[in-house]
Design a protein around this motif. Sequence first.
Motif, PDB file in Angstrom:
ATOM      1  N   ALA A 149      36.642  38.688  30.691  1.00  0.00           N
ATOM      2  CA  ALA A 149      35.727  39.793  30.980  1.00  0.00           C
ATOM      3  C   ALA A 149      36.314  40.735  32.029  1.00  0.00           C
ATOM      4  CB  ALA A 149      34.376  39.244  31.448  1.00  0.00           C
ATOM      5  N   ILE A 150      36.979  40.186  33.028  1.00  0.00           N
ATOM      6  CA  ILE A 150      37.576  41.023  34.077  1.00  0.00           C
ATOM      7  C   ILE A 150      38.666  41.922  33.505  1.00  0.00           C
ATOM      8  CG2 ILE A 150      39.007  40.979  36.155  1.00  0.00           C
ATOM      9  CD1 ILE A 150      37.391  38.415  36.961  1.00  0.00           C
ATOM     10  N   VAL A 151      39.580  41.357  32.729  1.00  0.00           N
ATOM     11  CA  VAL A 151      40.661  42.193  32.197  1.00  0.00           C
ATOM     12  C   VAL A 151      40.119  43.209  31.195  1.00  0.00           C
ATOM     13  CG1 VAL A 151      42.488  40.532  32.680  1.00  0.00           C
ATOM     14  CG2 VAL A 151      41.402  40.519  30.451  1.00  0.00           C
ATOM     15  N   GLU A 152      39.076  42.843  30.478  1.00  0.00           N
ATOM     16  CA  GLU A 152      38.447  43.800  29.566  1.00  0.00           C
ATOM     17  C   GLU A 152      37.813  44.946  30.352  1.00  0.00           C
ATOM     18  OE1 GLU A 152      34.552  43.486  27.001  1.00  0.00           O
ATOM     19  OE2 GLU A 152      36.213  42.491  25.972  1.00  0.00           O
ATOM     20  N   GLU A 153      37.109  44.600  31.416  1.00  0.00           N
ATOM     21  CA  GLU A 153      36.465  45.621  32.248  1.00  0.00           C
ATOM     22  C   GLU A 153      37.500  46.556  32.872  1.00  0.00           C
ATOM     23  OE1 GLU A 153      33.986  45.847  36.422  1.00  0.00           O
ATOM     24  OE2 GLU A 153      33.617  44.138  35.107  1.00  0.00           O
ATOM     25  N   LEU A 154      38.639  46.020  33.257  1.00  0.00           N
ATOM     26  CA  LEU A 154      39.694  46.832  33.853  1.00  0.00           C
ATOM     27  C   LEU A 154      40.422  47.691  32.822  1.00  0.00           C
ATOM     28  CD1 LEU A 154      41.234  44.230  36.331  1.00  0.00           C
ATOM     29  CD2 LEU A 154      39.772  46.193  36.890  1.00  0.00           C
ATOM     30  N   GLY A 155      40.317  47.318  31.564  1.00  0.00           N
ATOM     31  CA  GLY A 155      40.961  48.090  30.507  1.00  0.00           C
ATOM     32  C   GLY A 155      42.478  47.973  30.505  1.00  0.00           C
ATOM     33  N   VAL A 156      42.983  46.852  30.949  1.00  0.00           N
ATOM     34  CA  VAL A 156      44.436  46.664  31.004  1.00  0.00           C
ATOM     35  C   VAL A 156      44.979  46.297  29.626  1.00  0.00           C
ATOM     36  CG1 VAL A 156      44.309  45.960  33.410  1.00  0.00           C
ATOM     37  CG2 VAL A 156      44.327  44.222  31.635  1.00  0.00           C
ATOM     38  N   SER A 157      46.272  46.522  29.456  1.00  0.00           N
ATOM     39  CA  SER A 157      46.882  46.144  28.185  1.00  0.00           C
ATOM     40  C   SER A 157      47.920  45.035  28.345  1.00  0.00           C
ATOM     41  CB  SER A 157      47.526  47.355  27.514  1.00  0.00           C
ATOM     42  OG  SER A 157      48.547  47.887  28.326  1.00  0.00           O
ATOM     43  N   SER A 158      48.335  44.784  29.597  1.00  0.00           N
ATOM     44  CA  SER A 158      49.310  43.720  29.831  1.00  0.00           C
ATOM     45  C   SER A 158      48.904  42.904  31.050  1.00  0.00           C
ATOM     46  CB  SER A 158      50.712  44.299  30.024  1.00  0.00           C
ATOM     47  OG  SER A 158      50.735  45.200  31.117  1.00  0.00           O
ATOM     48  N   VAL A 159      49.130  41.590  30.944  1.00  0.00           N
ATOM     49  CA  VAL A 159      48.683  40.660  31.977  1.00  0.00           C
ATOM     50  C   VAL A 159      49.757  39.603  32.214  1.00  0.00           C
ATOM     51  CG1 VAL A 159      46.922  38.960  32.609  1.00  0.00           C
ATOM     52  CG2 VAL A 159      46.278  40.948  31.261  1.00  0.00           C
ATOM     53  N   VAL A 160      49.925  39.232  33.485  1.00  0.00           N
ATOM     54  CA  VAL A 160      50.730  38.063  33.838  1.00  0.00           C
ATOM     55  C   VAL A 160      49.758  36.974  34.255  1.00  0.00           C
ATOM     56  CG1 VAL A 160      52.383  37.080  35.461  1.00  0.00           C
ATOM     57  CG2 VAL A 160      52.740  39.381  34.571  1.00  0.00           C
ATOM     58  N   ASP A 161      49.882  35.814  33.641  1.00  0.00           N
ATOM     59  CA  ASP A 161      49.078  34.642  33.993  1.00  0.00           C
ATOM     60  C   ASP A 161      49.941  33.765  34.896  1.00  0.00           C
ATOM     61  OD1 ASP A 161      47.440  32.422  34.169  1.00  0.00           O
ATOM     62  OD2 ASP A 161      47.391  32.030  32.008  1.00  0.00           O
ATOM     63  N   ASP A 178      49.992  45.304  33.945  1.00  0.00           N
ATOM     64  CA  ASP A 178      48.881  46.055  34.520  1.00  0.00           C
ATOM     65  C   ASP A 178      48.047  45.204  35.462  1.00  0.00           C
ATOM     66  OD1 ASP A 178      49.599  48.233  32.896  1.00  0.00           O
ATOM     67  OD2 ASP A 178      48.274  47.577  31.281  1.00  0.00           O
ATOM     68  N   ALA A 179      48.016  43.901  35.204  1.00  0.00           N
ATOM     69  CA  ALA A 179      47.187  43.000  36.010  1.00  0.00           C
ATOM     70  C   ALA A 179      47.831  41.618  36.052  1.00  0.00           C
ATOM     71  CB  ALA A 179      45.776  42.888  35.423  1.00  0.00           C
ATOM     72  N   ALA A 180      47.490  40.885  37.097  1.00  0.00           N
ATOM     73  CA  ALA A 180      47.906  39.488  37.212  1.00  0.00           C
ATOM     74  C   ALA A 180      46.652  38.653  37.411  1.00  0.00           C
ATOM     75  CB  ALA A 180      48.859  39.298  38.386  1.00  0.00           C
ATOM     76  N   VAL A 181      46.614  37.510  36.765  1.00  0.00           N
ATOM     77  CA  VAL A 181      45.496  36.585  36.923  1.00  0.00           C
ATOM     78  C   VAL A 181      46.030  35.239  37.370  1.00  0.00           C
ATOM     79  CG1 VAL A 181      44.000  37.733  35.225  1.00  0.00           C
ATOM     80  CG2 VAL A 181      45.560  35.941  34.475  1.00  0.00           C
ATOM     81  N   MET A 182      45.162  34.518  38.040  1.00  0.00           N
ATOM     82  CA  MET A 182      45.495  33.168  38.482  1.00  0.00           C
ATOM     83  C   MET A 182      44.172  32.414  38.494  1.00  0.00           C
ATOM     84  SD  MET A 182      47.308  31.913  42.002  1.00  0.00           S
ATOM     85  CE  MET A 182      45.916  32.341  43.048  1.00  0.00           C
ATOM     86  N   THR A 183      44.040  31.438  37.630  1.00  0.00           N
ATOM     87  CA  THR A 183      42.777  30.713  37.551  1.00  0.00           C
ATOM     88  C   THR A 183      42.539  29.901  38.812  1.00  0.00           C
ATOM     89  OG1 THR A 183      43.791  28.832  36.412  1.00  0.00           O
ATOM     90  CG2 THR A 183      42.852  30.586  35.026  1.00  0.00           C
ATOM     91  N   GLY A 184      41.299  29.551  39.045  1.00  0.00           N
ATOM     92  CA  GLY A 184      40.899  28.842  40.254  1.00  0.00           C
ATOM     93  C   GLY A 184      41.622  27.532  40.471  1.00  0.00           C
ATOM     94  N   ASN A 185      41.979  26.843  39.393  1.00  0.00           N
ATOM     95  CA  ASN A 185      42.654  25.560  39.571  1.00  0.00           C
ATOM     96  C   ASN A 185      44.098  25.732  40.032  1.00  0.00           C
ATOM     97  OD1 ASN A 185      42.980  26.623  36.958  1.00  0.00           O
ATOM     98  ND2 ASN A 185      43.567  24.662  36.122  1.00  0.00           N
TER      99      ASN A 185
END
Length: 120
Positions: A32-44, A103-110
């Motif tokens: 939902a966050i990356v959708e809201e930001l409208g990004v097209s590329s993500v680093v996990d 465009d964005a980087a994510v890192m899950t809570g774990n």
Amino acid sequence: MRAPDPAFADPRLAALYDDLDGDRADLDAYLAIVEELGVSSVVDIGCGTGSLAVRLAAAGLTVTGVDPATASLDVARSKPRAEQVTWVDGDATVLPSLGIVADAAVMTGNVAQVFVSDED
């Protein structure tokens, strides 16, 4: 780069991780966050067995998953849509040398549990 936690680096344990981690409904928030930001590329960052990375790829995003635990990446590479993800064995510090940007980087809570000192 710090060595990965042995629980994620051991192939026998990495193979069990997803079964022990539940349905991963927690990942809906990241989508939902990356959708809201409208990004097209993500680093996990700290992608582990790739559960979030493959979901992001299924949503049509360009995804890079990075993790220092090769055994976890091997599990990730075996998942449906894994071929749509660029998998990197290492940590986030290796990404610039590989020319990987997003465009964005994510890192899950774990993943946050590995940061145990100010230096980390």
